[in-house]
Scaffold this active site. Structure first.
Site, PDB file in Angstrom:
ATOM      1  N   ASP A   1       0.859  -1.189   0.000  1.00 27.06           N
ATOM      2  CA  ASP A   1       0.000   0.000   0.000  1.00 27.06           C
ATOM      3  C   ASP A   1       0.888   1.229   0.000  1.00 27.06           C
ATOM      4  O   ASP A   1       2.000   1.208   0.530  1.00 27.06           O
ATOM      5  CB  ASP A   1      -0.949   0.024   1.199  1.00 27.06           C
ATOM      6  CG  ASP A   1      -2.213   0.827   0.880  1.00 27.06           C
ATOM      7  OD1 ASP A   1      -3.256   0.213   0.570  1.00 27.06           O
ATOM      8  OD2 ASP A   1      -2.147   2.076   0.908  1.00 27.06           O
TER       9      ASP A   1
ATOM     10  N   ARG B   1     -18.513  -9.275  -0.293  1.00 24.99           N
ATOM     11  CA  ARG B   1     -19.332  -8.230   0.334  1.00 24.99           C
ATOM     12  C   ARG B   1     -18.688  -7.834   1.643  1.00 24.99           C
ATOM     13  O   ARG B   1     -18.283  -8.713   2.417  1.00 24.99           O
ATOM     14  CB  ARG B   1     -20.746  -8.761   0.626  1.00 24.99           C
ATOM     15  CG  ARG B   1     -21.558  -9.090  -0.607  1.00 24.99           C
ATOM     16  CD  ARG B   1     -22.701 -10.014  -0.277  1.00 24.99           C
ATOM     17  NE  ARG B   1     -22.205 -11.275   0.305  1.00 24.99           N
ATOM     18  CZ  ARG B   1     -22.977 -12.232   0.798  1.00 24.99           C
ATOM     19  NH1 ARG B   1     -24.278 -12.085   0.806  1.00 24.99           N
ATOM     20  NH2 ARG B   1     -22.452 -13.343   1.296  1.00 24.99           N
ATOM     21  N   GLU B   2     -18.569  -6.542   1.894  1.00 21.07           N
ATOM     22  CA  GLU B   2     -18.044  -6.114   3.187  1.00 21.07           C
ATOM     23  C   GLU B   2     -18.966  -6.655   4.278  1.00 21.07           C
ATOM     24  O   GLU B   2     -20.176  -6.720   4.105  1.00 21.07           O
ATOM     25  CB  GLU B   2     -17.984  -4.585   3.250  1.00 21.07           C
ATOM     26  CG  GLU B   2     -16.890  -4.033   2.371  1.00 21.07           C
ATOM     27  CD  GLU B   2     -16.878  -2.518   2.281  1.00 21.07           C
ATOM     28  OE1 GLU B   2     -17.373  -1.850   3.202  1.00 21.07           O
ATOM     29  OE2 GLU B   2     -16.363  -2.010   1.274  1.00 21.07           O
TER      30      GLU B   2
ATOM     31  N   CYS C   1     -19.620   0.374  -3.798  1.00 21.29           N
ATOM     32  CA  CYS C   1     -19.693  -0.305  -5.105  1.00 21.29           C
ATOM     33  C   CYS C   1     -20.919   0.057  -5.938  1.00 21.29           C
ATOM     34  O   CYS C   1     -20.777   0.624  -7.017  1.00 21.29           O
ATOM     35  CB  CYS C   1     -19.609  -1.814  -4.897  1.00 21.29           C
ATOM     36  SG  CYS C   1     -17.990  -2.327  -4.303  1.00 21.29           S
TER      37      CYS C   1
END
Ligand code: NAD
Length: 457
Positions: free
Chosen positions: A30, A154-155, A260
């Site tokens: 990152d 999916r979170e 999203c």
């Protein structure tokens, strides 16, 4: 296999730890040093159930590492995943600048053949764009291939979704290249769709757009149910048992949000437009979805007889339960609309309050749902956290000043709420809302909708 994941957010971190857990050597990269420092110290930068244990185990067993050094990570890896953000640009199209920056970094660092995998959600044609970007910046014509491998997690259930995906989609320029990813995913033993890059990119957008339409359809039906006196919870239950329809993503509420669906629907509309197709159906979905939280707040305003000087307890801030993600949260739209109309908001969310404090400093943040409702004129439940599903309504009733519950996620049995001396207003459920809407400030028979509900409870 030696794998590098660039972008250590919800998708990159979960993908990285799952591949590590399958026995691969994974380097997560990152560009944000503080994020990498946190991960190296065992602190999760995001909330995701089960993530911390899985990261700490794989980190301790030396299969997972975190760095900002993309050059070293690329050189040591055979397969490099791009999992950076693809936010919406002002016109709704997708901002590919993060993807482009990573493609250039990969090109500069490459020392031998690499498979570059686009896991970020990107419009059709981006695989080609990444290929051209790497070609333009690589040294000595080092060979590489670009693959599309969209993510469907999916979170809130990201680990389980990544361990047991319904399907794995691999869009590759040849079967040989696809085999590399097949090898990586084989231990999951899940159905795989092997296709070309463009079709793979389209599968992701088509899936998200379809789910957004499905949710919005349920909401539109809910809005009709309100006028008809039908209960949308029963209606969607009756629909969802049909195998051709299915129950998931068929719950009415205050609209879809998150990082999203809102951006992916806009992006697909843009892509269609560029290709000469007017995606009117998806445009209507976006419009209907935007109106849904407005409708919810209008209901609160009408029932309370205006919002100026009123106090509303808001339960939930995250865009859905089990996540700390506030991106495009409809709960926040509700908070903004309430405060704009002059209400005081007392909010509680199990994990998402810290980031919300920066966005809404004027809101009172409480330690529990019960503290939030204390002395409020009404409570609005706007995120489907599990702990909200089993509230003690006897206690809520004793703490609330105004005895009114607005259930933005249809979490409750209206009869049970009413038994505790509370008026109940769900989304698309029988209540006295149609009376409220009919004359704007009360009921047709002169009795307020709340009084009418309490009288019949
Ligand atoms: P995120 O914002 O949580 O994470 C992106 C990460 O990339 C950040 O940590 C950022 O610092 C890092 N980054 C940006 N530029 C970088 C660079 N040049 N080098 C290294 N790191 C860089 O985003 P996310 O939610 O994980 O989403 C990533 C992609 O996956 C998006 O395209 C999204 O649409 C897609 N997606 C997300 C979900 C979801 O539920 N969040 C699900 C499926 C697909």
């Amino acid at each position: 296999m030696n794998v590098c994941i660039v972008g250590t957010g919800y998708v990159g971190l979960v993908t990285g730890v799952v591949f590590a857990d399958l026995g691969n050597d994974v380097i997560c990269v990152d560009k944000v040093q503080s994020k990498v420092d946190m991960l190296n110290a065992g602190v999760m930068p995001i909330y995701e159930p089960g993530l911390e244990e899985l990261v700490s185990r794989n980190f301790a067993e030396d299969r997972l590492s975190f760095t900002t050094d993309i050059e070293d990570a690329v050189r040591r890896s055979e397969v490099i995943f791009i999992a950076v953000g693809t936010p919406p640009a002002a016109d709704g199209s997708t901002d590919l600048s993060y993807v482009e920056a990573v493609a250039m970094d990969i090109a500069h660092a490459m020392n031998n053949y690499k498979v570059v995998v686009n896991k970020s959600t990107v419009p059709v044609g981006t695989g080609d764009f990444v290929r051209r970007t790497i070609e333009a910046h690589r040294k000595d014509g080092i060979p590489f291939d670009v693959v599309s491998n969209p993510e469907f997690l999916r979170e809130g259930s990201a680990i389980s979704d990544s361990m047991h995906p319904d399907r794995i989609v691999i869009g590759a320029p040849s079967r040989m290249v696809a085999m590399k990813l097949l090898e990586l995913y084989a231990p999951l033993e899940r159905p795989m769709v092997i296709t070309d890059v463009t079709s793979s990119e389209m599968i992701k957008y088509a899936s998200n757009a379809f789910l957004a339409v499905k949710i919005t359809f349920a909401n539109a039906i809910a809005n009709i149910c309100e006028e008809a006196g039908a209960d949308v919870v029963q209606v969607t239950k009756g629909m969802g048992l049909d195998n051709r329809i299915g129950p998931s993503f068929l719950s009415a509420g205050i609209g879809y949000g998150g990082s999203c669906f809102p951006k992916d629907t806009l992006s697909l509309i843009q892509t269609a437009e560029q290709l000469g197709y007017d995606f009117e159906m998806l445009k209507a979905t976006v419009r209907t979805n935007s109106a849904q939280p407005v409708r919810f707040v209008d209901r609160i305003k009408t029932v309370l007889g205006g919002l100026e000087g009123k106090t509303v307890a808001v339960l939930g801030l995250a865009f859905k339960g089990n996540t700390d993600d506030l991106r495009e949260s409809k709960a926040l739209e509700v908070v903004a609309a309430l405060t704009d109309a002059g209400a005081t908001v007392r909010a509680f969310d199990p994990v998402a309050m810290e980031p919300a404090k920066l966005l809404f400093p004027g809101v009172t943040y409480c330690k529990s749902a019960y503290e939030a409702v204390t002395g409020a004129d009404a409570v609005a439940v706007v995120t489907e956290w599990n702990e909200f599903k089993h509230l003690n309504f006897e206690r809520i009733s004793s703490l609330l000043k105004g005895k009114i519950v607005f259930d933005g996620r249809n979490l409750y049995d209206p009869a049970q709420v009413r038994r505790n001396g509370l008026a109940y207003f769900g989304v698309g459920r029988p209540n006295h809302a149609s009376e409220v809407c009919a004359n704007g400030n009360g009921s047709k028979n002169g009795r307020s909708p709340v009084a009418a509900q309490l009288a019949t409870a």
